[in-house]
Design a protein around this motif. Structure first.
Motif, short mmCIF file in Angstrom:
data_model
loop_
_atom_site.label_atom_id
_atom_site.label_comp_id
_atom_site.label_asym_id
_atom_site.label_seq_id
_atom_site.Cartn_x
_atom_site.Cartn_y
_atom_site.Cartn_z
N GLU A 34 -5.82 83.81 63.41
CA GLU A 34 -5.84 84.46 62.10
C GLU A 34 -5.05 83.66 61.06
N VAL A 35 -3.90 83.19 61.48
CA VAL A 35 -3.05 82.43 60.56
C VAL A 35 -3.77 81.15 60.14
N THR A 36 -4.41 80.49 61.12
CA THR A 36 -5.16 79.28 60.80
C THR A 36 -6.21 79.58 59.76
N GLU A 37 -6.95 80.66 59.99
CA GLU A 37 -8.03 80.99 59.05
C GLU A 37 -7.48 81.33 57.68
N GLU A 38 -6.35 82.06 57.66
CA GLU A 38 -5.73 82.40 56.37
C GLU A 38 -5.41 81.13 55.59
N ASN A 39 -4.79 80.17 56.29
CA ASN A 39 -4.42 78.91 55.64
C ASN A 39 -5.65 78.18 55.13
N GLN A 40 -6.66 78.16 56.00
CA GLN A 40 -7.88 77.45 55.63
C GLN A 40 -8.53 78.11 54.42
N ASP A 41 -8.57 79.45 54.43
CA ASP A 41 -9.19 80.16 53.31
C ASP A 41 -8.43 79.91 52.02
N GLN A 42 -7.11 79.89 52.16
CA GLN A 42 -6.29 79.71 50.98
C GLN A 42 -6.61 78.38 50.30
N ILE A 43 -6.68 77.33 51.10
CA ILE A 43 -6.99 76.00 50.55
C ILE A 43 -8.43 75.97 50.06
N ALA A 44 -9.35 76.47 50.94
CA ALA A 44 -10.76 76.39 50.59
C ALA A 44 -11.06 77.25 49.38
N GLY A 45 -10.52 78.49 49.39
CA GLY A 45 -10.86 79.43 48.34
C GLY A 45 -10.22 79.09 47.01
N GLN A 46 -8.95 78.74 47.03
CA GLN A 46 -8.25 78.64 45.76
C GLN A 46 -8.25 77.23 45.20
N PHE A 47 -8.25 76.27 46.08
CA PHE A 47 -8.11 74.91 45.58
C PHE A 47 -9.41 74.14 45.68
N LEU A 48 -9.95 74.09 46.90
CA LEU A 48 -11.12 73.24 47.12
C LEU A 48 -12.35 73.70 46.35
#
Lengths: 851, 271
Positions: free
Chosen positions: A255-269
């Motif tokens: 879950e933590v991995t996905e949260e981190n990934q979403d954060q980068i993917a969603g907000q920045f990428l």
């Protein structure tokens, strides 16, 4: 069937004979497809690299125990959670089904290099933390040396160590933000890489981390847990949850991995890729005009051929089919080459971005089916759609046209067009102005901008006649006059050629104006809100500041040169349900160094239950002096604060000001973001600054900036954004250039006999070249002028539309726009280089020979 | 201007001349000698017609004499200036300043008005022409009411008259006309030819005209006959009948010329 084959055979013959004519179209499609493909491939590659990076960071962690509530303030991508007690780790480690549990303590840790200068910063995070002994829970591994054992020992990741020029045995400082002297005993790697996506990480002993990275010992950012054999992540979380105190949660590593990934993917990428796609769209739009123009001219030049075909019995469909088949062949070839170019661009950007300081992790290129199919399809569709109107026109060729002299095409400046264009312009401008000034509504403004752009395209042929006359008026010499006449010949063609450049220039000008306005706004923020003489801060990307040791302010205050020195710290809380940034300081003294504008109530007696708020926040919530605001802190504590003061200017003070005493129970890590300093009367700025710098040196060497430097460094991020935007738009301008060059080449071909006549009656080669060049410059100047007008207007709209506070400044930067204009016109001269040389090489006899 | 002619004999009073002019296209089996040792002078103040059947080299002679093409051997002069010694830029400027041209078709720039077309060579030179001279030319060609029209708004004959005015506007040493009436009906053609002849006789200009039409040649003071790249005859004070007679005599002299003369005659009878 056989009819189709006949038109196909004709188009292949046409393509072979007129390769040069289609070169411009070919490159326009190629570049557009390459850029689009490159963007998509790079987006996928970045996403996969980040995914892999975060996956690796938590790969050995089966569960994370952390604060269950995250407070996120606007404009911040990572939120803040409450800390967890470190003893909980020992408790969990003893539970059945748990193989290991260790506290993770992480905080700001700016590493300084041998010369005392910060390493990295202004982008990727610079962190410090405890060295986690369990190898699976620790995402870093020792590459050289050993783990820290005694206080003052540190392990630095290899990337940061080499940037800093530090090795094992060297001593340096880490700003936590309090300067901490460390000796490097080990060099670490992140899963074999030098760094976790260019993050710098300095690992300390757990005791040091607890002491220096958190507000009080015994608290950790989170607890990392590894499951025992046969225990799944979900089972582990289930078994942990019952024993956790209130406000603490357990989540799986996955879950933590996905949260981190979403954060980068969603907000920045996604924002980043959307931006790039936007520019790819601009490039495609520009290409559309170039392609349309090429086919329109080719069809016009082939009027006699097509008429002959029609006279000999070719159907309309066959004539249309011939042109479309040519377009298809060019489109497919160019798109295929463009795809290869796109992968090349992605590889190039991947190498380039880290070099200019973008924090992108390494990874293999990811080429998905979509990033091949979408650009290819776009290239083919754009090319075919652009060729459709000219092809249909070719089909309408009357068989009798073979017998007529080809007339000069002077269509396009009709009254209907002028009226429709005028109405559209008025409507677009009205929408844009309304959207930008009332509300403001970004959607309405964008809609207005699109209409305005369409209006400019419609008006182009009408405007070109006037514009070329006006722009060409200073050309008194014969070559210039001939050039002007040539540019006036076909208003539609001139306009379509210029429109491509206009769009490119408009977007460049838009960002230039928008960027300059942003800078002015930041400049104004500093110049009107900062009442001190120098500021001590750690510049970061944008107007925000990095962390500063809270000991700087008191130390500076003791200097004989200094009258006032006030530290402004940062905190977060949920105010009335929404995450908000807090300013933690001595409110009573803010007026000494900051200009707060009008203040209602008093700032000097906030105590532990009072808050000062900005006028705009007070208006939003309907607060007056004496109202109550509900705060929730990261530790879960709720407290009602009384509004004791309302001030007008939140530029530097922020929206909420609390006393240090009120913040103390909820604090995370003591740090200031800004120390504002005012000198005593009679102290020269240079002397005072030198004295403050002397103190700053003892605290890890943050920057001491005068008001001007402060303003300038706040706006540094804008320049970086503009540089990137310009680099991306260079492609659109290049495509526009190709379009101009192509149109000129075709025009020169069309005017062979005229050119021959001119040469015969005494036009020298250099005069002929000058004539072609001036025509190109006139067309480019028309496009540039239109682009500047449109760009400045839309830049104003964008500035107003994105400025919800109403504090924004609109600035037209004359120097930059003059450079844009110069580049546009120079581009015109460059585009004429090859066509003019070809025209000058013309054989006079061949050109004047009668058929 | 000092003589740059070297050993070539100076023929006083020649506005343009060629000496031992040869022009060869291709080589080996495909070699074609368009000019094969032609020497001819075009006297100043005279209207000379160059005649000959198709393929006789008359157009090549004119192109080489006017500096539009270069000779393989021999020399071409405008006044005392040898054209072979000039680079492209000087040659262009010589055409601009000292030669006028009237072509068969497509003489005018469609983007320029009649007045602008007339002053084109002087404008290219960056000079103001002689306004009084140009004014009188406009009257001679009779286009005063059309000065601000575009060529597309004029008839073919009017366009050729503009071309004549343009050719004389800079008071060139010599005006070369290449089948100036080839695209015109006989009445318009007569107007243009009369214009050329009048300008020579009344205003003292020099004209060299290439034509295959005996009627056109009759307007000239002298006709020079070319066949197979050689100068074969000259005729002073020509009339259409005498020129036609002379042309008929080419039949039988060479199979090549005979054949082309037939086509010339056919073309004449059909128009």
């Amino acid at each position: 069937m056989s009819g189709t084959r006949a038109s196909l055979r004709l188009s292949m013959a046409g393509l072979r004979t007129h390769k040069r004519r289609f070169a411009g179209t070919f490159f326009a499609v190629l570049l557009g497809v390459a850029f689009l493909g490159g963007t998509l491939v790079m987006g996928d590659t970045l996403r996969s690299s980040f995914d892999a990076m975060f996956g690796r960071a938590t790969s050995g962690t089966d569960a994370v125990v952390r604060g269950d509530d995250m407070i996120t303030t606007p404009g911040e991508s990572f939120g803040t959670r409450r800390t967890v007690p470190t003893e909980l780790a020992d408790e969990i480690a003893g539970m059945p089904g748990v193989a290991a549990a260790e506290p993770r303590i992480e905080g700001p840790g700016q590493l300084l290099d041998k010369d005392g200068e910060p390493v990295g910063g202004g982008g990727p995070p610079t962190l410090a933390g405890n060295w986690i002994a369990d190898e699976d829970l620790n995402s870093y591994q020792i590459a050289e040396g050993r783990a820290p054992e005694r206080s003052g020992e540190a392990v630095v990741n290899r990337g940061a160590a080499s940037d800093a020029g530090l090795g094992i045995g060297d001593t340096t400082t880490v700003r936590t933000p309090d300067p901490l002297k460390v000796t490097i005993v080990g060099i670490s790697t992140f899963g074999g890489e030098d760094a976790m996506g260019q993050t710098s990480f300095t690992a300390l002993t757990r005791a040091d981390a607890e002491k220096y990275l958190t507000a009080e010992p015994g608290r950790a950012t989170s607890i990392q847990v590894r499951a025992g054999p046969g225990q799944s992540q979900a089972e582990l979380v289930d078994s942990l949850s019952p024993v956790l105190p209130d406000g603490i949660e357990a989540v799986t590593g996955q879950e933590v991995t996905e949260e981190n990934q979403d954060q980068i993917a969603g907000q920045f990428l996604s924002g980043f890729t959307a931006g790039l796609l936007g520019f790819a769209g601009v490039a495609m739009l520009v290409a559309t005009f170039s392609i349309y123009n090429t086919f329109a001219i080719v069809v016009a030049q082939r009027t006699r051929d097509n008429a002959l075909l029609r006279a000999l019995g070719a159907t309309r469909r066959q004539v249309v089919g011939q042109t479309m088949a040519e377009a298809l062949v060019v489109a497919v070839l160019a798109s295929l080459v463009g795809l290869a170019g796109g992968v090349g661009i992605a590889a190039g950007l991947q190498a380039l971005f880290p070099a200019v300081g973008f924090p992108f992790p390494d990874g293999d290129l990811v080429i998905s089916g979509l990033s091949l199919v979408l650009p290819f399809a776009t290239g083919v569709v754009v090319c075919l759609a652009s060729a459709l109107a000219p092809a249909v026109r070719a089909g309408r060729t009357s068989p009798l046209a073979a017998l007529r002299e080809t007339a000069v095409d002077d269509s396009g400046s009709s009254r209907v067009r002028a009226v429709v264009g005028g109405v559209l312009t008025a409507a677009g401008a009205a929408f844009t102005v309304y959207g930008a000034s009332s509300g403001p509504s970004v959607m309405l403004t964008v809609a207005g901008a699109v209409v305005t752009l369409a209006a400019f395209v419609v008006l182009g042929p009408v405007a070109s006649s006037y514009a070329v006359r006006i722009l060409g008026a200073p050309l008194r010499r014969m070559n210039g006059r001939l050039a002007r006449r040539n540019a006036l010949r076909s208003p539609k063609r001139t306009a379509a050629t210029a429109t491509a450049l206009m769009i490119g220039v408009a977007v460049v000008s838009l960002f230039t104006v928008f960027g300059a306005s942003l800078k002015s706004t930041m400049d104004q923020t500093v110049s009107r809100a900062f009442a001190g003489d120098v500021a001590v801060r750690v510049p970061a990307f944008g107007p925000e500041s990095g962390a500063l040791s809270p000991k700087v302010a008191p130390a500076v205050a003791e200097l004989p040169e200094v009258e006032h020195a006030l530290g402004l710290g940062a905190g977060v809380a949920r105010v009335e349900g929404d995450g908000r940034a807090l300013t933690v300081t001595d409110p009573g003294r803010m007026g000494d160094v900051l200009d707060l504008g009008a203040v209602r109530g008093s700032l000097s007696d906030l105590g532990t239950d009072g808050v000062a708020v900005s006028g705009s926040e007070a208006d939003d919530h309907g607060w007056k002096v004496g109202s109550t605001a509900d705060f929730t802190f990261t530790d879960g504590e709720k407290q009602a604060f009384t509004v004791r003061a309302v001030y007008d200017r939140a530029d530097l003070a922020g929206d909420y000001v609390l006393t240090r005493e009120a913040w103390e129970p909820h604090r995370m890590q003591d740090s200031d973001s800004l120390v504002a300093v005012a000198f005593r009367d009679g102290v020269a700025e240079a002397d005072g600054k030198a004295a403050v710098e002397g103190v700053a040196e003892r605290y890890g060497n943050p920057e001491v900036q005068t008001r001007d430097e402060f303003a300038e460094s706040s706006a540094a991020g804008v320049d970086m954004m503009l540089t990137l935007v310009y680099a991306l738009l260079a492609l659109a301008v290049l495509i526009a250039l190709l379009g101009i060059a192509n149109t000129l080449t075709l025009a020169v071909h069309e005017r062979t006999r005229e050119l021959g006549l001119l040469r015969a009656v005494g036009q020298t080669r250099s005069q002929l070249r000058a004539m072609v060049r001036w025509e190109s410059v006139l067309v480019a100047a028309f496009g540039t002028a239109g682009g500047l007008t449109l760009g400045a207007f839309l830049g104003w709209a964008m500035t107003k539309a994105t400025d919800s506070s109403g504090d924004g400044v609109f600035t037209v930067p004359p120097a930059q726009l003059a450079i844009v204009a110069l580049v546009g016109v120079t581009a015109g001269a460059l585009a004429a280089w090859r066509p003019s040389r070809r025209a000058a090489k013309l054989d006079v006899l061949g050109a004047i020979a009668t058929e | 201007m000092t003589s740059a002619t070297g050993t070539a004999p100076v023929v006083t009073g020649a506005a343009a001349r060629v000496v031992d002019a040869a022009k060869v296209y291709g080589s080996g089996d495909t070699e074609v000698r368009a000019l094969d040792g032609v020497g001819v002078a075009f006297p100043a103040g005279q209207f000379t017609a160059i005649m000959g059947p198709s393929g006789s080299g008359k157009s090549t002679l004119m192109h080489c004499a006017a500096g539009l093409d270069t000779l393989t051997a021999g020399a071409a002069f405008i006044g005392d200036t040898e054209l072979g010694r000039l680079d492209d830029k000087r040659l262009t400027m010589l055409r601009r300043d000292r030669i006028g041209f009237v072509f068969q078709a497509f003489n005018l720039l469609p983007t320029l008005t009649v007045a602008e077309n007339i002053t084109l060579p002087t404008d290219l030179a960056g000079r103001r022409g002689d306004p009084a001279w140009i004014d009188s030319l406009i009257d001679v060609v009779g286009l005063r009411d059309r000065l601000h029209h575009r060529p597309a708004e004029l008839s073919g004959g009017q366009q050729q008259r503009v071309a004549v005015a343009r050719a004389f506007a800079g008071r060139p040493d010599v005006v070369f006309a290449d089948e100036p009436t080839g695209n015109l009906d006989s009445r318009s053609g007569a107007e243009v030819l009369g214009l050329l002849a009048d300008t020579v006789r009344e205003l003292g200009r020099t004209v060299v005209m290439v034509t295959h039409d005996p009627v056109a040649a009759a307007y000239a003071d002298e006709v020079v006959f070319l066949a197979d790249g050689r100068l074969v005859d000259r005729m002073a004070a020509p009339t259409a009948d005498r020129v036609l007679d002379r042309m008929q005599r080419f039949v039988g002299e060479s199979p090549r010329t005979a054949r082309s003369l037939d086509t010339t005659a056919e073309r004449k009878s059909s128009s």
